[in-house]
Write a protein that holds these residues in place. Structure first.
Motif, PDB file in Angstrom:
ATOM      1  N   HIS A 111       8.673   7.830 -15.277  1.00 44.16           N
ATOM      2  CA  HIS A 111       8.146   6.502 -14.990  1.00 44.16           C
ATOM      3  C   HIS A 111       9.043   5.410 -15.567  1.00 44.16           C
ATOM      4  N   SER A 112       8.897   4.222 -15.011  1.00 41.46           N
ATOM      5  CA  SER A 112       9.595   2.999 -15.434  1.00 41.46           C
ATOM      6  C   SER A 112      11.109   3.136 -15.385  1.00 41.46           C
ATOM      7  N   PRO A 113      11.711   3.283 -14.249  1.00 39.65           N
ATOM      8  CA  PRO A 113      11.168   3.235 -12.891  1.00 39.65           C
ATOM      9  C   PRO A 113      10.615   4.589 -12.446  1.00 39.65           C
ATOM     10  N   GLU A 114       9.867   4.564 -11.345  1.00 42.95           N
ATOM     11  CA  GLU A 114       9.234   5.775 -10.822  1.00 42.95           C
ATOM     12  C   GLU A 114      10.281   6.710 -10.214  1.00 42.95           C
ATOM     13  N   ARG A 115      10.231   7.993 -10.639  1.00 38.07           N
ATOM     14  CA  ARG A 115      11.155   9.001 -10.126  1.00 38.07           C
ATOM     15  C   ARG A 115      10.443  10.338 -10.012  1.00 38.07           C
ATOM     16  N   PHE A 116      10.804  11.089  -8.980  1.00 39.59           N
ATOM     17  CA  PHE A 116      10.346  12.467  -8.840  1.00 39.59           C
ATOM     18  C   PHE A 116      11.562  13.351  -9.058  1.00 39.59           C
ATOM     19  N   ALA A 152       0.802  -1.214   0.000  1.00 38.92           N
ATOM     20  CA  ALA A 152       0.000   0.000   0.000  1.00 38.92           C
ATOM     21  C   ALA A 152       0.837   1.267   0.000  1.00 38.92           C
ATOM     22  N   THR A 153       2.087   1.186   0.391  1.00 37.41           N
ATOM     23  CA  THR A 153       2.912   2.373   0.565  1.00 37.41           C
ATOM     24  C   THR A 153       4.118   2.322  -0.358  1.00 37.41           C
ATOM     25  N   ALA A 154       4.361   3.420  -1.047  1.00 38.92           N
ATOM     26  CA  ALA A 154       5.543   3.526  -1.906  1.00 38.92           C
ATOM     27  C   ALA A 154       6.800   3.534  -1.033  1.00 38.92           C
ATOM     28  N   LEU A 155       7.883   2.975  -1.555  1.00 35.21           N
ATOM     29  CA  LEU A 155       9.166   2.969  -0.851  1.00 35.21           C
ATOM     30  C   LEU A 155      10.119   3.941  -1.527  1.00 35.21           C
ATOM     31  N   VAL A 156      10.639   4.877  -0.758  1.00 36.93           N
ATOM     32  CA  VAL A 156      11.647   5.820  -1.254  1.00 36.93           C
ATOM     33  C   VAL A 156      12.995   5.136  -1.063  1.00 36.93           C
ATOM     34  N   VAL A 157      13.688   4.853  -2.176  1.00 33.28           N
ATOM     35  CA  VAL A 157      14.896   4.037  -2.110  1.00 33.28           C
ATOM     36  C   VAL A 157      16.194   4.802  -2.376  1.00 33.28           C
ATOM     37  N   ASN A 158      16.105   6.029  -2.934  1.00 35.21           N
ATOM     38  CA  ASN A 158      17.345   6.744  -3.231  1.00 35.21           C
ATOM     39  C   ASN A 158      17.039   8.214  -3.528  1.00 35.21           C
ATOM     40  N   ALA A 159      18.044   9.043  -3.342  1.00 37.37           N
ATOM     41  CA  ALA A 159      18.041  10.428  -3.820  1.00 37.37           C
ATOM     42  C   ALA A 159      19.401  10.650  -4.458  1.00 37.37           C
ATOM     43  N   ARG A 160      19.411  11.203  -5.653  1.00 34.35           N
ATOM     44  CA  ARG A 160      20.675  11.422  -6.371  1.00 34.35           C
ATOM     45  C   ARG A 160      20.592  12.750  -7.096  1.00 34.35           C
ATOM     46  N   ASP A 206      20.706  22.282 -12.063  1.00 29.44           N
ATOM     47  CA  ASP A 206      21.091  21.128 -11.254  1.00 29.44           C
ATOM     48  C   ASP A 206      19.838  20.279 -11.098  1.00 29.44           C
ATOM     49  N   ARG A 207      20.009  18.971 -11.013  1.00 21.71           N
ATOM     50  CA  ARG A 207      18.861  18.063 -10.918  1.00 21.71           C
ATOM     51  C   ARG A 207      18.968  17.202  -9.668  1.00 21.71           C
ATOM     52  N   LEU A 208      17.850  17.111  -8.948  1.00 18.61           N
ATOM     53  CA  LEU A 208      17.701  16.203  -7.818  1.00 18.61           C
ATOM     54  C   LEU A 208      16.637  15.186  -8.205  1.00 18.61           C
ATOM     55  N   VAL A 209      16.962  13.890  -8.080  1.00 16.65           N
ATOM     56  CA  VAL A 209      16.050  12.816  -8.465  1.00 16.65           C
ATOM     57  C   VAL A 209      15.797  11.943  -7.243  1.00 16.65           C
ATOM     58  N   ILE A 210      14.531  11.670  -6.969  1.00 13.69           N
ATOM     59  CA  ILE A 210      14.147  10.779  -5.875  1.00 13.69           C
ATOM     60  C   ILE A 210      13.557   9.521  -6.499  1.00 13.69           C
ATOM     61  N   ASP A 211      14.190   8.380  -6.226  1.00 11.88           N
ATOM     62  CA  ASP A 211      13.757   7.097  -6.781  1.00 11.88           C
ATOM     63  C   ASP A 211      12.756   6.438  -5.844  1.00 11.88           C
ATOM     64  N   VAL A 212      11.653   5.932  -6.432  1.00 11.90           N
ATOM     65  CA  VAL A 212      10.571   5.322  -5.660  1.00 11.90           C
ATOM     66  C   VAL A 212      10.287   3.933  -6.200  1.00 11.90           C
ATOM     67  N   ARG A 213      10.114   2.978  -5.300  1.00 12.79           N
ATOM     68  CA  ARG A 213       9.685   1.627  -5.674  1.00 12.79           C
ATOM     69  C   ARG A 213       8.194   1.536  -5.371  1.00 12.79           C
ATOM     70  N   GLY A 214       7.394   1.164  -6.373  1.00  8.52           N
ATOM     71  CA  GLY A 214       5.936   1.144  -6.224  1.00  8.52           C
ATOM     72  C   GLY A 214       5.346   2.357  -6.914  1.00  8.52           C
ATOM     73  N   ALA A 215       4.057   2.563  -6.714  1.00  5.64           N
ATOM     74  CA  ALA A 215       3.375   3.692  -7.344  1.00  5.64           C
ATOM     75  C   ALA A 215       3.818   4.999  -6.692  1.00  5.64           C
ATOM     76  N   MET A 216       4.038   6.009  -7.513  1.00  2.34           N
ATOM     77  CA  MET A 216       4.462   7.313  -7.007  1.00  2.34           C
ATOM     78  C   MET A 216       3.353   7.902  -6.132  1.00  2.34           C
ATOM     79  N   PRO A 217       3.671   8.250  -4.881  1.00  2.87           N
ATOM     80  CA  PRO A 217       2.661   8.870  -4.022  1.00  2.87           C
ATOM     81  C   PRO A 217       2.535  10.359  -4.331  1.00  2.87           C
ATOM     82  N   PRO A 218       1.549  11.018  -3.777  1.00  3.48           N
ATOM     83  CA  PRO A 218       1.503  12.476  -3.896  1.00  3.48           C
ATOM     84  C   PRO A 218       2.775  13.096  -3.316  1.00  3.48           C
ATOM     85  N   VAL A 219       3.270  14.150  -3.969  1.00  2.00           N
ATOM     86  CA  VAL A 219       4.502  14.819  -3.546  1.00  2.00           C
ATOM     87  C   VAL A 219       4.222  16.316  -3.450  1.00  2.00           C
TER      88      VAL A 219
END
Length: 171
Positions: free
Chosen positions: A154-159, A38-46, A54-67
């Motif tokens: 998407h594929s993989p999910e990233r913000f 039920a909950t997305a997992l935040v697995v990395n920030a790069r 400059d770019r900040l990327v947050i990697d998520v495993r599962g469906a992207m939650p509201p941000v």
């Protein structure tokens, strides 16, 4: 009289049971979903530097939650409220919810920086500031007010947060 009350109670119980049974489809599970389902997992920030941003990327495993992304005067750790010792004069707070940076057993799945100074033209630091009560918070530090845009990949999910800086800056 006592017999009527007993009969009314039994009839109400039967109707209640029948009503509940009618609302649960046959074969449906009433067990709660696990946190990882039920909950997305935040697995990395790069991060990375580019010619004009400059770019900040947050990697998520599962469906992207509201941000949500907000400019704040200072970064604070969720839960404790303690100030995050990240150098900078301006900050962005990035909140993902519902999300977690740990699995159901409480083990961290987050592989990114906990607190890191960065030497890019705009982005000066990144910190994991919270993994508390279904909210993961990441802070970013800047010397000047950030001009930024956000989007999802998407594929993989990233913000993604792109922070503009003057043309000609070298990363």
């Amino acid at each position: 009289m006592h017999h009527r009350h007993t009969l009314a109670a039994v009839a109400a119980g039967i109707l209640l049971t029948a009503g509940i049974g009618a609302t649960i489809p046959a074969g449906a599970s009433t067990a709660p979903l696990s946190k990882t389902q039920a909950t997305a997992l935040v697995v990395n920030a790069r991060w990375g530097g580019h010619a004009t941003f400059d770019r900040l990327v947050i990697d998520v495993r599962g469906a992207m939650p509201p941000v949500t992304v907000h400019q704040v005067g200072a970064l604070h750790y969720d839960g404790s409220g303690g100030r995050v010792p990240l150098a900078g004069k301006q900050f962005l707070e990035i909140r993902l919810s519902p999300a977690a940076a740990h699995d159901d057993a409480g083990r961290s799945v987050y592989q990114g920086p906990r607190l890191l100074k960065i030497h890019l033209p705009a982005l000066k630091g990144v910190a994991l500031t919270g993994d508390f009560e279904g909210v993961v918070t990441i802070g970013a530090a800047f010397d000047t007010k950030p001009v930024y845009k956000t989007f999802r990949l998407h594929s993989p999910e990233r913000f993604v947060v792109d922070i503009a800086h003057p043309v000609g800056c070298r990363a």
